[in-house]
Structures are given as C-alpha cells and as structure tokens.
Design a protein around this motif. Structure first.
Motif, PDB file in Angstrom:
ATOM      1  N   LEU A  24      -6.012  -3.512  -0.159  1.00 32.31           N
ATOM      2  CA  LEU A  24      -5.894  -2.153  -0.697  1.00 32.31           C
ATOM      3  C   LEU A  24      -7.221  -1.404  -0.611  1.00 32.31           C
ATOM      4  N   PRO A  82       0.825  -1.222   0.000  1.00 33.32           N
ATOM      5  CA  PRO A  82       0.000   0.000   0.000  1.00 33.32           C
ATOM      6  C   PRO A  82       0.851   1.260   0.000  1.00 33.32           C
ATOM      7  N   HIS A 113      -4.270   1.689  -7.859  1.00 31.38           N
ATOM      8  CA  HIS A 113      -3.425   0.493  -7.735  1.00 31.38           C
ATOM      9  C   HIS A 113      -3.850  -0.561  -8.744  1.00 31.38           C
ATOM     10  N   PHE A 159       2.368   1.953  -3.540  1.00 27.83           N
ATOM     11  CA  PHE A 159       1.391   2.594  -4.442  1.00 27.83           C
ATOM     12  C   PHE A 159       1.172   4.050  -4.028  1.00 27.83           C
ATOM     13  N   SER A 160       1.066   4.279  -2.721  1.00 28.25           N
ATOM     14  CA  SER A 160       0.787   5.607  -2.213  1.00 28.25           C
ATOM     15  C   SER A 160       1.943   6.573  -2.529  1.00 28.25           C
ATOM     16  N   THR A 163      -6.158   5.595  -3.551  1.00 27.13           N
ATOM     17  CA  THR A 163      -4.861   5.524  -4.217  1.00 27.13           C
ATOM     18  C   THR A 163      -4.975   4.541  -5.372  1.00 27.13           C
TER      19      THR A 163
END
Ligand SMILES: [Zn+2]
Ligand SMILES: [Zn+2]
Length: 307
Positions: free
Chosen positions: A102, A72, A115, A75-76, A113
């Motif tokens: 997620l 996570p 993903h 991706f963030s 976010t």
C-alpha cells in the motif's frame, strides 16, 4: 464479418440464507471476494465488488493474489466514495508486506489513500458489534493462512441468581462476580483456502449455522492435486458434513475447469445432505432458488387484501 461480443463475466453469485445474504465472486486462482452485508464483513478481496464496498471490514484468509489483489482498489474506492473507517484483518505475517504494497501505491499514484491493515492472531477475536465478533483460526495452506468464524455470544443469568433484584445483580457485577453463563453461537464460518485438518472440526466450524467453504477440486481423480496445492476436495466436504451442523454449506473457489453440471451431480450423490449444499457461482440454480423464496412470500392475487 462482425466479431462476437465478449462473454459477460464477473457476475457476482448471490444466495439468500435467512437472515443473511451471501454475495460475491469466487473462482480458484482468479478471484475470491465474499460479502455478508448483514454483518458488514467481506471475506477476501480478490476483486472489488460493489457489495464489498459497504463492508467496513475485510477478513483476509491468506495473501495469494486471487484473495488480496484488489485491496488497494478497495481502499481507494471507499475513499473516493467518502466511506470512512475501512479495515483489513490478516494473519500477523501478512501485515508488513501488505503495508509495503500500500505504501508503494502512494508513490505510484502520488497521493495518499487512507488504509488500515490489522493483524489478527489465531484464536483471537475482533469485535464487530455488540455481542458479535470475528475469530481467526489457523488453517493450513501453502502460505500463512486463516479461517474465520463470526460468533455471537449470548449472556444468560445463572439460574441461582434469577430471583435477585436488579440492584443486587448490578452490585455483584460491579464487584466482578460472574453472574451469567456465556454461550457462543457461530453464525457464519469461512474456511479460506486450506488443506484438510482437525481445525475444520473445531466448534467454530462444526457448530456454525452457515459455512462458506473452499472446494477447489471436484473430480474424483483430483484428490492428490488437492493435497499438493493444500486445498479442499469435494470428498473432504462430503466427509465433513457429518461433523458440520450447518444448515447451509456454500461451496466457493471451484476451479474454472470444474463443470457446474459435474459439481451438481456430485452434490446429488449426497442424498439428504444435498439440500444443505450450495454453489455460490451456480447462478441458474441460485436464481431459481431465490425466485421460489420470493414466490413463497408473495400474496396470491385472489386473496383479499387484509388491511
Ligand atoms: Zn485461492
Ligand atoms: Zn491460495
């Protein structure tokens, strides 16, 4: 009395194995994240390293926390840094639980976010760039697991067509004729966490130029522990060296309790093969090796500048 400063931890290991850099963190049970910047690929995401952010693709070996904990965050951070198009490849059985993880971050953060989690079937390839792809190979761990091999495919014109004009070759190709032979060259293979098995002797591993291999246990008394946890032991690696043609074998995922001095001693017992083995997290040895690489290309002071 003034307390001691905290230990400096989390320094990524680094090896330059031309033409590739291997860059990452890997300690069994804590975190594993290994980046090959030249190919834009990171294997596993136990901790989000700076180098891993510039990879567009993360290939997950399996879903243990030390390999997926930082997904996570990865991706963030990529979103935060305006890097688009990050993808995570994983075992088909891992997709749904990771997507749920997620999705719950959306509730936690109250923001979405972007993903992308993609299943990769064992024995299938995902293209990385022209003529280069990544192939998943089913391995054997305590949960569904994959190893990976990054493979270049070279197309060579069949000798019987060598004297034909280009226009003729183009026509034959358009008609669907096989005018080339394709050779696969595995560039870098990654075992992920796995028990010993025949799959480690497949060409994707055996013919790889570089293998990044887990080696959780080194101590001669820990062979049974390796089997129970479905991990590789140094003795497995030593045996595999006769099958693996790799010029470089990078050992990762050593347990925190393994002393580097002990691992170095075991490597030294391999004779000629010792030079092929590297420990990603042996910062001191790797720094010395890198300095020698720098020195080898440095222009001596006394030499007149050619140009
Ligand atoms: Zn692990
Ligand atoms: Zn594991």
């Amino acid at each position: 009395m003034i307390p001691k400063q905290p230990p400096r931890d989390g320094q990524p290991g680094f090896l330059y194995l031309p033409p590739y850099r291997i860059h990452g963190l890997s300690v069994a049970g804590e975190h594993t994240t290994i980046t090959v910047p030249e190919l834009g690929v990171t294997f596993d995401m136990g901790q989000c390293t700076r180098a891993s952010l510039s990879s567009d693709l993360v290939a997950l070996s399996h879903s243990h926390m030390d390999h997926v904990g930082a997904i996570p965050y990865w991706f963030s951070q990529r979103f935060f840094q305006k890097l688009e198009g990050g993808r995570v490849l994983c075992h088909p059985e891992g997709v749904e639980p990771l997507q749920r993880m997620l999705a719950s971050w959306v509730d936690v953060e109250r923001q979405k976010t972007p993903h992308e989690i993609i299943a990769i079937e064992p024995d299938s390839d995902v293209p990385l760039r022209q003529n280069i792809g990544i192939r998943a190979i089913e391995t054997r761990h305590t949960c569904p697991s994959l190893g990976f091999s990054i493979i270049e495919t070279r197309h060579k014109l069949k000798p019987e067509y060598r004297d034909l004009p280009q226009s003729e070759l183009r026509r034959m190709k358009a008609d669907g004729d096989e005018i080339t032979t394709n050779t696969e060259i595995p560039l870098i293979a990654y075992t992920g966490d796995t028990d010993r098995g025949d799959f480690l002797e497949r060409d994707e591993f055996a013919k790889a130029r570089i293998i990044v291999a887990e080696c959780t246990f080194v101590d001669a008394d820990h062979r049974s522990r390796a089997r129970i946890g479905r991990h590789l032991h140094f003795d497995d690696i030593a045996e595999l060296l006769s099958t693996w043609e790799a010029e470089h074998v990078v050992l990762v995922h050593l347990s925190r309790r393994t002393l580097l001095s002990e691992a170095r001693e075991r490597i030294a017992t391999l004779g000629d093969d010792a030079d092929r083995i590297h420990l990603l997290m042996d910062h001191r040895t790797n720094r010395r090796r890198y300095e020698a690489q720098l020195e080898a290309v440095a222009v001596p002071d006394s030499e007149p500048n050619a140009g």
